[in-house]
Design an enzyme around this catalytic site. Structure first.
Site, mmCIF file in Angstrom:
data_model
loop_
_atom_site.group_PDB
_atom_site.id
_atom_site.type_symbol
_atom_site.label_atom_id
_atom_site.label_comp_id
_atom_site.label_asym_id
_atom_site.label_seq_id
_atom_site.Cartn_x
_atom_site.Cartn_y
_atom_site.Cartn_z
ATOM 1 N N SER A 1 0.851 -1.202 0.000
ATOM 2 C CA SER A 1 0.000 0.000 0.000
ATOM 3 C C SER A 1 0.879 1.242 0.000
ATOM 4 O O SER A 1 2.028 1.205 0.470
ATOM 5 C CB SER A 1 -0.875 0.013 1.251
ATOM 6 O OG SER A 1 -1.549 1.253 1.362
ATOM 7 N N TYR B 1 -2.859 -0.850 10.116
ATOM 8 C CA TYR B 1 -2.819 -1.096 8.667
ATOM 9 C C TYR B 1 -1.468 -0.649 8.102
ATOM 10 O O TYR B 1 -0.830 -1.381 7.341
ATOM 11 C CB TYR B 1 -3.973 -0.358 7.999
ATOM 12 C CG TYR B 1 -4.086 -0.593 6.513
ATOM 13 C CD1 TYR B 1 -4.834 -1.653 6.007
ATOM 14 C CD2 TYR B 1 -3.457 0.248 5.600
ATOM 15 C CE1 TYR B 1 -4.949 -1.870 4.639
ATOM 16 C CE2 TYR B 1 -3.566 0.041 4.233
ATOM 17 C CZ TYR B 1 -4.313 -1.012 3.756
ATOM 18 O OH TYR B 1 -4.424 -1.220 2.399
HETATM 19 N N1 LIG Z 1 -8.491 -0.062 -2.184
HETATM 20 C C1 LIG Z 1 -7.430 0.639 -1.800
HETATM 21 O O1 LIG Z 1 -7.455 1.879 -1.769
HETATM 22 C C2 LIG Z 1 -6.172 -0.064 -1.449
HETATM 23 C C3 LIG Z 1 -4.985 0.675 -1.475
HETATM 24 C C4 LIG Z 1 -3.794 0.040 -1.167
HETATM 25 C C5 LIG Z 1 -3.778 -1.303 -0.864
HETATM 26 N N2 LIG Z 1 -4.947 -2.014 -0.843
HETATM 27 C C6 LIG Z 1 -4.862 -3.436 -0.526
HETATM 28 O O2 LIG Z 1 -5.390 -4.183 -1.596
HETATM 29 C C7 LIG Z 1 -5.819 -5.456 -1.126
HETATM 30 C C8 LIG Z 1 -7.229 -5.733 -1.651
HETATM 31 O O3 LIG Z 1 -8.110 -4.790 -1.062
HETATM 32 P P1 LIG Z 1 -9.355 -4.175 -1.822
HETATM 33 O O4 LIG Z 1 -9.146 -2.723 -1.883
HETATM 34 O O5 LIG Z 1 -9.608 -4.916 -3.067
HETATM 35 O O6 LIG Z 1 -10.498 -4.410 -0.726
HETATM 36 P P2 LIG Z 1 -11.797 -5.331 -0.696
HETATM 37 O O7 LIG Z 1 -12.615 -5.101 -1.907
HETATM 38 O O8 LIG Z 1 -12.385 -5.093 0.635
HETATM 39 O O9 LIG Z 1 -11.215 -6.822 -0.792
HETATM 40 C C9 LIG Z 1 -10.540 -7.434 0.276
HETATM 41 C C10 LIG Z 1 -10.389 -8.907 -0.038
HETATM 42 O O10 LIG Z 1 -9.661 -9.531 1.033
HETATM 43 C C11 LIG Z 1 -10.390 -10.654 1.469
HETATM 44 N N3 LIG Z 1 -10.193 -10.904 2.888
HETATM 45 C C12 LIG Z 1 -10.294 -10.030 3.917
HETATM 46 N N4 LIG Z 1 -10.138 -10.667 5.089
HETATM 47 C C13 LIG Z 1 -9.935 -11.981 4.790
HETATM 48 C C14 LIG Z 1 -9.733 -13.147 5.565
HETATM 49 N N5 LIG Z 1 -9.684 -13.119 6.905
HETATM 50 N N6 LIG Z 1 -9.584 -14.319 4.922
HETATM 51 C C15 LIG Z 1 -9.632 -14.385 3.565
HETATM 52 N N7 LIG Z 1 -9.809 -13.321 2.786
HETATM 53 C C16 LIG Z 1 -9.972 -12.129 3.392
HETATM 54 C C17 LIG Z 1 -11.850 -10.336 1.171
HETATM 55 O O11 LIG Z 1 -12.589 -11.539 1.004
HETATM 56 P P3 LIG Z 1 -13.707 -12.112 2.015
HETATM 57 O O12 LIG Z 1 -14.323 -10.949 2.724
HETATM 58 O O13 LIG Z 1 -14.643 -12.841 1.102
HETATM 59 O O14 LIG Z 1 -12.955 -13.041 2.907
HETATM 60 C C18 LIG Z 1 -11.734 -9.600 -0.149
HETATM 61 O O15 LIG Z 1 -11.705 -10.516 -1.214
HETATM 62 C C19 LIG Z 1 -5.735 -5.396 0.401
HETATM 63 O O16 LIG Z 1 -4.543 -6.023 0.820
HETATM 64 C C20 LIG Z 1 -5.671 -3.911 0.679
HETATM 65 O O17 LIG Z 1 -5.017 -3.631 1.884
HETATM 66 C C21 LIG Z 1 -6.144 -1.426 -1.132
#
Ligand SMILES: NC(=O)c1ccc[n+]([C@@H]2O[C@H](COP(=O)([O-])OP(=O)(O)OC[C@H]3O[C@@H](n4cnc5c(N)ncnc54)[C@H](OP(=O)(O)O)[C@@H]3O)[C@@H](O)[C@H]2O)c1
Length: 245
Positions: A143, A157
């Site tokens: 991130s 985080y």
């Molecule tokens: N969106 C942003 O602005 C941003 C920026 C930088 C980095 N990121 C990173 O990108 C990655 C994906 O995030 P996203 O933005 O796509 O968010 P998201 O739409 O909320 O997706 C998060 C994913 O992680 C899974 N997850 C969460 N807890 C879990 C657990 N205990 N076991 C298994 N799976 C789990 C969720 O699946 P289930 O709920 O079905 O388990 C979901 O598929 C994350 O690592 C996040 O920190 C996001």
């Protein structure tokens, strides 16, 4: 020629946001995929889309906060795909509390466990077969908060994402002599459901200006499809419009 033709790829957090787009983009480039997350219904729906493209998709319901479930998931992925060429450690979460004083011990532990410990465990279990084959790529989704820890992202985080840098560096130190490579992609803000947990969630207008999940997916495909002799260790991928953060 597809850029990931016949590659076998495990994507964690594939039920939503970046992970869903990553799995789809990999399949569009010719890969077979194992889809990992807790919500099996979402994974099934994605798997059906991928199968309709003529690729194999394995559904692996898994709480990545549980070691035994990670071990079972990797075993199922190996059985279903035959081998694992690429591991994408993307699963991640945040909580509404962002300040040190407001964050509970349970929240701290959960964030570190889901965002960082799971990536280390998946790496630990998958890497030996890559080392033996002298081929493999591990992509860790970090991130912008790793480069700029902040209250907006939160203390737990930010700490978890900083840890991904260390994991990637050491994976390369151990893996590179065996032709195994690791890359951290550090996205800035992207329009996914994770933003709903911000103390003040962004507006629809702001979300439209942010990076979209497909942008991160294209970057994963780039890192994973470079010739094995080339390793991008870190990619900082930020929105061009800085007004969105
Ligand atoms: N969106 C942003 O602005 C941003 C920026 C930088 C980095 N990121 C990173 O990108 C990655 C994906 O995030 P996203 O933005 O796509 O968010 P998201 O739409 O909320 O997706 C998060 C994913 O992680 C899974 N997850 C969460 N807890 C879990 C657990 N205990 N076991 C298994 N799976 C789990 C969720 O699946 P289930 O709920 O079905 O388990 C979901 O598929 C994350 O690592 C996040 O920190 C996001």
């Amino acid at each position: 020629m597809n850029r990931l033709e016949n590659k076998k790829i495990v994507v964690t957090g594939a039920s939503s946001g970046f992970g869903e787009a990553i799995a789809l983009a990999c399949a569009q480039e010719g890969a077979d995929v194992a889809l990992v997350a807790r919500r099996a219904d979402k994974l099934e729906a994605l798997a059906n889309r991928i199968r309709s493209m003529g690729r194999t998709a394995i559904v692996c319901p898994c709480d990545v906060g549980e070691q035994a479930q990670i071990e079972a998931t990797v075993a199922a992925a190996r059985t279903g795909l035959g081998r694992i060429d690429v591991l994408v450690n993307n699963a991640g979460m945040n909580v509404s509390h962002r300040r040190i004083d407001a964050t509970t011990t349970e929240e701290w532990d959960q964030i570190i466990n889901v965002n960082l410990t799971s990536a280390w465990l998946f790496t630990k279990i998958v890497m030996p077969e890559m080392v033996e084959r002298r081929d493999g790529t591990i992509v860790n989704i970090g991130s912008k908060a790793a480069n700029y820890p902040s209250l907006l992202a939160g203390v737990a985080y930010s700490a978890s994402k900083l840890g991904m840098h260390a994991l990637t560096r050491v994976t390369n130190e151990e893996g590179n002599p065996h032709m195994v490579r690791a890359c951290t992609i550090n996205p800035g803000v992207g329009a996914t459901p994770i933003l709903d947990l911000r103390p003040k969630p962004p507006s629809a207008e702001d979300r439209a200006k942010m990076m979209q999940a497909e942008d991160v997916a294209m970057t994963v495909v780039f890192a994973a499809s470079l010739p094995q002799r080339a390793n991008v260790e870190r990619i900082d991928l930020y929105p061009t419009d800085v007004s969105v953060g």
